[in-house]
Motif scaffolding. Sequence first.
Motif, PDB file in Angstrom:
ATOM      1  N   TYR A   1     -13.409 -84.145 -90.935  1.00 56.01           N
ATOM      2  CA  TYR A   1     -13.674 -83.639 -92.287  1.00 56.01           C
ATOM      3  C   TYR A   1     -12.763 -84.287 -93.329  1.00 56.01           C
ATOM      4  O   TYR A   1     -13.244 -84.819 -94.343  1.00 56.01           O
ATOM      5  CB  TYR A   1     -13.569 -82.110 -92.319  1.00 56.01           C
ATOM      6  N   PRO A   2     -11.425 -84.289 -93.123  1.00 55.42           N
ATOM      7  CA  PRO A   2     -10.578 -84.935 -94.137  1.00 55.42           C
ATOM      8  C   PRO A   2     -10.847 -86.432 -94.278  1.00 55.42           C
ATOM      9  O   PRO A   2     -10.793 -86.973 -95.388  1.00 55.42           O
ATOM     10  CB  PRO A   2      -9.147 -84.690 -93.648  1.00 55.42           C
ATOM     11  N   LEU A   3     -11.185 -87.086 -93.153  1.00 54.46           N
ATOM     12  CA  LEU A   3     -11.500 -88.520 -93.242  1.00 54.46           C
ATOM     13  C   LEU A   3     -12.767 -88.719 -94.062  1.00 54.46           C
ATOM     14  O   LEU A   3     -12.869 -89.632 -94.891  1.00 54.46           O
ATOM     15  CB  LEU A   3     -11.698 -89.111 -91.834  1.00 54.46           C
ATOM     16  N   ASP A   4     -13.732 -87.823 -93.843  1.00 54.61           N
ATOM     17  CA  ASP A   4     -14.993 -87.918 -94.589  1.00 54.61           C
ATOM     18  C   ASP A   4     -14.756 -87.682 -96.082  1.00 54.61           C
ATOM     19  O   ASP A   4     -15.320 -88.381 -96.927  1.00 54.61           O
ATOM     20  CB  ASP A   4     -15.993 -86.904 -94.029  1.00 54.61           C
ATOM     21  N   GLN A   5     -13.908 -86.679 -96.381  1.00 49.73           N
ATOM     22  CA  GLN A   5     -13.613 -86.383 -97.788  1.00 49.73           C
ATOM     23  C   GLN A   5     -12.935 -87.575 -98.476  1.00 49.73           C
ATOM     24  O   GLN A   5     -13.236 -87.893 -99.621  1.00 49.73           O
ATOM     25  CB  GLN A   5     -12.676 -85.163 -97.886  1.00 49.73           C
ATOM     26  N   ALA A   6     -12.021 -88.209 -97.742  1.00 54.89           N
ATOM     27  CA  ALA A   6     -11.226 -89.288 -98.346  1.00 54.89           C
ATOM     28  C   ALA A   6     -11.981 -90.612 -98.396  1.00 54.89           C
ATOM     29  O   ALA A   6     -11.904 -91.338 -99.382  1.00 54.89           O
ATOM     30  CB  ALA A   6      -9.919 -89.459 -97.573  1.00 54.89           C
ATOM     31  N   PHE A   7     -12.720 -90.927 -97.338  1.00 55.81           N
ATOM     32  CA  PHE A   7     -13.303 -92.281 -97.246  1.00 55.81           C
ATOM     33  C   PHE A   7     -14.819 -92.284 -97.053  1.00 55.81           C
ATOM     34  O   PHE A   7     -15.480 -93.269 -97.278  1.00 55.81           O
ATOM     35  CB  PHE A   7     -12.679 -93.054 -96.059  1.00 55.81           C
ATOM     36  N   GLY A   8     -15.377 -91.143 -96.556  1.00 61.35           N
ATOM     37  CA  GLY A   8     -16.801 -91.113 -96.199  1.00 61.35           C
ATOM     38  C   GLY A   8     -16.961 -91.604 -94.772  1.00 61.35           C
ATOM     39  O   GLY A   8     -16.514 -92.703 -94.442  1.00 61.35           O
ATOM     40  N   VAL A   9     -17.549 -90.793 -93.932  1.00 60.95           N
ATOM     41  CA  VAL A   9     -17.763 -91.186 -92.533  1.00 60.95           C
ATOM     42  C   VAL A   9     -19.261 -91.304 -92.307  1.00 60.95           C
ATOM     43  O   VAL A   9     -20.009 -90.357 -92.549  1.00 60.95           O
ATOM     44  CB  VAL A   9     -17.174 -90.131 -91.559  1.00 60.95           C
ATOM     45  N   GLU A  10     -19.706 -92.468 -91.884  1.00 59.13           N
ATOM     46  CA  GLU A  10     -21.142 -92.641 -91.620  1.00 59.13           C
ATOM     47  C   GLU A  10     -21.473 -92.317 -90.181  1.00 59.13           C
ATOM     48  O   GLU A  10     -22.519 -91.777 -89.858  1.00 59.13           O
ATOM     49  CB  GLU A  10     -21.553 -94.075 -91.931  1.00 59.13           C
ATOM     50  N   LYS A  11     -20.594 -92.704 -89.277  1.00 59.29           N
ATOM     51  CA  LYS A  11     -20.864 -92.522 -87.853  1.00 59.29           C
ATOM     52  C   LYS A  11     -19.519 -92.375 -87.139  1.00 59.29           C
ATOM     53  O   LYS A  11     -18.539 -93.009 -87.553  1.00 59.29           O
ATOM     54  CB  LYS A  11     -21.576 -93.770 -87.324  1.00 59.29           C
TER      55      LYS A  11
END
Length: 189
Positions: free
Chosen positions: A150-160
């Motif tokens: 979740y924090p990685l997605d918030q900071a950078f966006g996680v596609e996969k």
Amino acid sequence: MVNVAINGYGTIGKRIADAVTAQDDMSVAGVTKTKPDFEARLAIEKGYELYAVIPEKQGDFKKAGINIAGTIHDLLKHADIVVDCAPGGIGAENKPMYEKAGVKAIFEGGEKHDVAGLSFNAMCNYDKAIGRDFIRVVSCNTTGICRVLYPLDQAFGVEKARVVLVRRATDPADIKKGPINAIVPDPVK
Ligand SMILES: NC(=O)c1ccc[n+]([C@@H]2O[C@H](COP(=O)([O-])OP(=O)(O)OC[C@H]3O[C@@H](n4cnc5c(N)ncnc54)[C@H](OP(=O)(O)O)[C@@H]3O)[C@@H](O)[C@H]2O)c1
């Protein structure tokens, strides 16, 4: 003060009881067991009121010298919310009892999403849980993944994400499921 009932004082229930006790705006209304084993004794030692899940088995606790305060139905009468920590799948069976008693419930990850209609992780969707009567906490595996992704997605966006889970050995009462650092006094049949 929010009175929290814990239905199922097992591996997870024990930890939830201690976590609730550590809060200054909640108290443990009581915990439940089906049988009078060491966990039932531990609940009494810790000062939690103990209730029987199965009304017909109240006598077993008396025979074992363990005092109980009543049944799960008695417990629900003075609880604001119940955390269902019964083995996976039993929570869904328990839900109608909570609805009848008018008590909100939190289910654990062994239940299917449909039991509550909202699968919850405090970091990801806290706001969506506010005001709901039922939620399900995601499993331990999903919780771990949420906390990392979740924090990685918030900071950078996680596609996969390709994920490797490294898990600890199984719980003390589940030696049949895998390696465990426990002495088994009786050969497993
Ligand atoms: N263990 C983990 O690492 C873990 C992690 C995340 C999520 N979860 C989830 O948490 C939930 C509980 O798992 P657990 O590992 O804590 O199980 P557990 O150690 O087997 O404990 C289950 C507890 O529920 C009681 N119980 C049995 N039948 C019941 C019923 N009909 N109504 C109410 N309580 C009943 C048991 O009492 P008796 O022993 O007296 O029968 C026991 O105290 C499951 O949904 C599981 O998937 C577990």
